[in-house]
Design an enzyme around this catalytic site. Structure first.
Site, PDB file in Angstrom:
ATOM      1  N   GLY A   1       0.853  -1.192   0.000  1.00  0.00           N
ATOM      2  CA  GLY A   1       0.000   0.000   0.000  1.00  0.00           C
ATOM      3  C   GLY A   1       0.883   1.234   0.000  1.00  0.00           C
TER       4      GLY A   1
ATOM      5  CG  ASP B   1       5.106   3.909  -2.445  1.00  0.00           C
ATOM      6  OD1 ASP B   1       4.515   4.879  -2.965  1.00  0.00           O
ATOM      7  OD2 ASP B   1       4.687   2.743  -2.522  1.00  0.00           O
TER       8      ASP B   1
END
Length: 288
Positions: free
Chosen positions: A42, A239
């Site tokens: 995620g 990320d």
């Protein structure tokens, strides 16, 4: 290095179902001889874990389901040093990402948001002066609420690409995208100065193996190269780059050196097959 202020990450928490094959399948094609792995992921959780590894005091604002995947995701965040007191358990199942990775580290990702669709940000959710990093794997309403509640540094990783409300562009101090996201959001390529008194946000564009660049109102103000490394997976690299850029800027680094540190962290991330790669403290990547 100065103490970095607390960072709240508002974003997605998933379980990644990863199939690694020699090539990625074309439409209608089946590829065999794959290796399967199930790992926490995620975009929000990845960025939170990376920020914690870099030495940032970080807390996660998100949601998981009342299921084994949610327990795993939460436990992984806690083990990484992330404050999960604002991670809610909701009726929807924990989000899942179906990820295909080929031998060169390129990927295809399909996301099933599940509990991430229930993420909300209340008006009093953020502390005075607390920095915030958000992504777009949660409802845009939560992103807007975070922007309104934030009184500190506000960064947006505009991924997956979506049109950003003017309110977000006017509030953001930093917007982070890759090349395809930059092309998909036309507002980022021009002058973004608000109608009020402040200039537009800093825009960071990651360029993969070519490094990254920083723009202010459409004008390039810094560029950094990427370190050559073996590519195992590009899933968590963006990320890690986001977390590092925000961490470096919060530490007081000059914009060019912050960008260089983020590129170094991104290079370290692609050499790790996990979506949440092992990283060193931020000082190891800053060249001052």
């Amino acid at each position: 290095m100065p103490r970095i202020p607390q960072l709240a990450i508002v974003g997605s928490i998933n379980i990644d179902l990863i199939a690694r094959t020699a090539t990625l399948p074309r439409p209608g094609e089946t590829i065999g001889d794959g290796a399967f792995n199930r790992l926490p992921g995620g975009k929000g959780a990845n960025q939170a874990v990376a920020a914690a590894a870099l030495g940032v005091p970080v807390r996660m604002i998100g949601a998981v389901g009342n299921d084994a995947d949610g327990e795993l995701a939460r436990a992984t965040l806690v083990a990484a040093g992330v404050d999960t007191s604002a991670v809610r358990t909701v009726a929807e199942p924990t989000g899942v990402a179906l990820i295909g990775i080929d031998a060169a580290g390129e990927n295809q990702i399909s996301v099933c948001p599940g509990a991430n669709s229930a993420v909300t940000v209340e008006a009093d959710a953020l502390g005075a002066g607390e920095a915030v990093l958000v992504q777009l794997e949660v409802p845009m309403a939560a992103v807007v609420s975070a922007a309104r509640a934030c009184t500190g540094f506000f960064a947006v990783n505009a991924a997956p690409a979506a049109d950003l409300p003017t309110e977000i562009l006017e509030r953001a101090d930093l917007v982070i995208v890759n090349e395809s996201e930059f092309a998909a959001i036309p507002a980022l390529s021009g002058a973004l100065a608000a109608t009020g008194q402040r200039p537009g946000p800093l825009v960071a564009v990651s360029l993969g193996a070519d490094g990254a660049k920083l723009l202010r109102d459409g004008v390039e103000i810094a560029r950094a190269s990427s370190r050559a490394t073996e590519v195992r997976s590009t899933v968590g690299a963006g990320d890690a780059f986001c977390a590092a850029l925000v961490a470096a800027l919060l530490s007081g680094a000059e914009e060019g050196e912050a960008l260089a540190a983020a590129c170094a962290v991104g290079a370290a991330a692609v050499a790790d097959e996990r979506s949440q790669p092992e990283l060193q403290p931020l000082a190891a990547y800053l060249v001052r």
